[in-house]
Scaffold this active site. Structure first.
Site, mmCIF file in Angstrom:
data_model
loop_
_atom_site.group_PDB
_atom_site.id
_atom_site.type_symbol
_atom_site.label_atom_id
_atom_site.label_comp_id
_atom_site.label_asym_id
_atom_site.label_seq_id
_atom_site.Cartn_x
_atom_site.Cartn_y
_atom_site.Cartn_z
ATOM 1 N N GLU A 27 0.837 -1.205 0.000
ATOM 2 C CA GLU A 27 0.000 0.000 0.000
ATOM 3 C C GLU A 27 0.870 1.252 0.000
ATOM 4 O O GLU A 27 2.072 1.192 0.291
ATOM 5 C CB GLU A 27 -0.928 0.000 1.217
ATOM 6 C CG GLU A 27 -0.190 0.078 2.547
ATOM 7 C CD GLU A 27 -1.044 0.704 3.654
ATOM 8 O OE1 GLU A 27 -1.551 1.827 3.449
ATOM 9 O OE2 GLU A 27 -1.176 0.081 4.717
ATOM 10 N N LYS A 88 -5.883 10.391 0.399
ATOM 11 C CA LYS A 88 -5.855 9.078 1.057
ATOM 12 C C LYS A 88 -7.065 8.318 0.536
ATOM 13 O O LYS A 88 -8.195 8.656 0.860
ATOM 14 C CB LYS A 88 -5.922 9.274 2.577
ATOM 15 C CG LYS A 88 -6.084 7.988 3.380
ATOM 16 C CD LYS A 88 -6.223 8.290 4.877
ATOM 17 C CE LYS A 88 -6.791 7.105 5.630
ATOM 18 N NZ LYS A 88 -7.088 7.414 7.037
ATOM 19 N N VAL A 108 -5.436 0.175 2.842
ATOM 20 C CA VAL A 108 -5.589 -1.282 2.738
ATOM 21 C C VAL A 108 -6.778 -1.605 1.827
ATOM 22 O O VAL A 108 -6.675 -2.440 0.926
ATOM 23 C CB VAL A 108 -5.763 -1.913 4.142
ATOM 24 C CG1 VAL A 108 -6.214 -3.369 4.029
ATOM 25 C CG2 VAL A 108 -4.453 -1.809 4.919
ATOM 26 N N SER A 142 -13.305 1.424 9.961
ATOM 27 C CA SER A 142 -12.584 1.515 8.685
ATOM 28 C C SER A 142 -13.241 0.686 7.588
ATOM 29 O O SER A 142 -13.694 -0.446 7.822
ATOM 30 C CB SER A 142 -11.147 1.036 8.891
ATOM 31 O OG SER A 142 -10.471 1.051 7.651
ATOM 32 N N LYS A 161 -3.733 -1.959 15.257
ATOM 33 C CA LYS A 161 -3.090 -1.138 16.280
ATOM 34 C C LYS A 161 -3.958 -1.003 17.509
ATOM 35 O O LYS A 161 -5.172 -0.940 17.413
ATOM 36 C CB LYS A 161 -2.902 0.259 15.750
ATOM 37 C CG LYS A 161 -1.871 0.341 14.751
ATOM 38 C CD LYS A 161 -1.321 1.749 14.751
ATOM 39 C CE LYS A 161 -0.311 1.812 13.674
ATOM 40 N NZ LYS A 161 -1.019 1.721 12.406
HETATM 41 N N1 PSU Z 1 -1.954 1.397 9.995
HETATM 42 C C1 PSU Z 1 -0.663 1.798 10.003
HETATM 43 N N2 PSU Z 1 -0.251 2.752 9.170
HETATM 44 C C2 PSU Z 1 -1.087 3.276 8.261
HETATM 45 C C3 PSU Z 1 -2.438 2.814 8.211
HETATM 46 C C4 PSU Z 1 -2.827 1.876 9.105
HETATM 47 O O1 PSU Z 1 0.116 1.311 10.773
HETATM 48 O O2 PSU Z 1 -0.654 4.144 7.505
HETATM 49 C C5 PSU Z 1 -3.331 3.286 7.118
HETATM 50 C C6 PSU Z 1 -3.647 2.107 6.187
HETATM 51 O O3 PSU Z 1 -3.551 2.562 4.856
HETATM 52 C C7 PSU Z 1 -5.071 1.759 6.529
HETATM 53 C C8 PSU Z 1 -5.607 3.123 6.859
HETATM 54 O O4 PSU Z 1 -5.762 1.138 5.471
HETATM 55 O O5 PSU Z 1 -4.572 3.730 7.604
HETATM 56 C C9 PSU Z 1 -6.883 3.061 7.645
HETATM 57 O O6 PSU Z 1 -7.422 4.339 7.708
HETATM 58 P P1 PSU Z 1 -8.902 4.556 8.262
HETATM 59 O O7 PSU Z 1 -8.813 4.198 9.703
HETATM 60 O O8 PSU Z 1 -9.177 6.012 8.007
HETATM 61 O O9 PSU Z 1 -9.778 3.639 7.469
HETATM 62 MN MN MN Z 2 -12.251 6.030 9.740
#
Ligand code: PSU
Ligand code: MN
Length: 307
Positions: A27, A88, A108, A142, A161
């Site tokens: 990614e 993003k 992802v 997400s 995380k």
């Molecule tokens: N976890 C990480 N680093 C990142 C992300 C997640 O350790 O950069 C990124 C990934 O691209 C993941 C996105 O798909 O954050 C999720 O964002 P959101 O919570 O806005 O869906």
């Molecule tokens: Mn979100």
């Protein structure tokens, strides 16, 4: 009729795909929104090198000026890593960037979509997005989870995380029929730490076993993705107890500053980087490298069974 999307591939990616050799998708949001320059560029190049050292081909995914790329050369990675105003991209806005000629990094969810379109079945990342803490109020879940449910790509991560609500993330994955496989241990890893304190739903101990499981899933039909949760190497881990304090601080800063929607994950990652004095970045890079190596071995095991 709308023509299918054209994917710009580097020569090594095009060749590997046409010969059925192992390819690992990567990614790009982790580069543009997950780590600061220049560590982000170094990470991206090191991860590609680690995949090549395992005999597989890396395919970093991104949208550049409206074109979908599978595989970026060093100059393109460097340019993306230092660029500002990169979108993003998740499922909701992936096509917007294509239609509007924009440059966007794939999360992802969007990377899984692109990998499937390109014919790549394994993808390595750091951590997936999931159910955020306080999601019952914010509804912040997400799109990565729904993508895992629908798109047949194996995602190799270090778990979710601890900035997320890990028990709820596991529940949401179970509801969506996504297998979560801890690699080589019973516990679900928690990104910077090897043990989240929760048992993972499934466990496998070898790339060949993951390939066998994938074949069985394909035989059953109608399958989506699989999440492999690979614990960070012991030497690089930050214990969960240490991270807990930093995460609480980061979450309260996010609440105070009313950070919302797409900005939440990058904000929390940035705060934690500062709170750990850069140590979280070192761990983050180590676990992505570890995931890239495992993804390359899984891709090789899948390619071996095909012939
Ligand atoms: N976890 C990480 N680093 C990142 C992300 C997640 O350790 O950069 C990124 C990934 O691209 C993941 C996105 O798909 O954050 C999720 O964002 P959101 O919570 O806005 O869906
Ligand atoms: Mn979100």
């Amino acid at each position: 009729m709308t023509a299918p999307i054209r994917i710009e591939k580097t020569p090594e990616v095009a060749e590997a795909l046409s010969l059925g050799r192992p390819v690992v998708a990567l990614e790009s949001t982790i580069i543009t929104h997950g780590m600061p320059w220049p560590g982000n560029r170094d990470m991206a190049l090191e991860v590609e090198a680690a995949i090549r050292a395992e005999g597989a081909v890396p395919a970093t995914i991104a949208v550049i000026e409206g074109k979908l790329h599978a595989g970026l050369d060093e100059a393109a990675i460097t340019k993306l890593a230092r660029a500002k105003d990169v979108m993003k991209l998740s499922r909701a806005d992936f096509a917007y960037a294509l239609a509007e000629g924009r440059t966007g990094a794939t999360t992802v969810a969007a990377t899984m979509m692109a990998a499937r379109l390109a014919g790549i079945s394994v993808f390595a990342t750091g951590g997936i997005g999931g159910v955020h803490q306080g999601a019952s109020e914010s509804f912040d879940i997400s799109a990565d989870l729904d993508e895992l449910a629908r798109t047949p790509v194996i995602v190799v991560s270090a778990g979710a995380k601890a900035i997320l609500d890990i028990p709820k993330t596991l529940e949401a994955l179970e509801t969506r029929g996504v297998p979560v496989v801890a690699y080589g241990q019973d516990a679900m890893p928690a990104f910077w730490s090897r043990d989240s304190g929760l048992k993972a739903p499934l466990r496998l101990d070898a790339p060949a076993a993951i390939a066998r499981f994938e074949h069985a899933r394909r035989a059953l039909g109608g399958h989506g993705g699989m999440l492999v949760a690979n614990p960070v190497p012991e030497a690089d881990e930050i214990p969960a107890g240490v991270m807990k304090i930093h995460i609480e601080t980061a979450l309260s800063r996010a609440a105070e500053q009313r950070i919302e929607a797409k900005a939440v994950t990058p904000f929390l990652l940035g705060e934690i980087l500062e709170l750990t004095g850069g140590e979280s970045l070192r761990t983050n890079i180590a676990l992505v490298l570890n995931n890239a190596r495992l993804a390359a071995r899984i891709a090789a095991a899948l390619a071996a069974e095909r012939t």
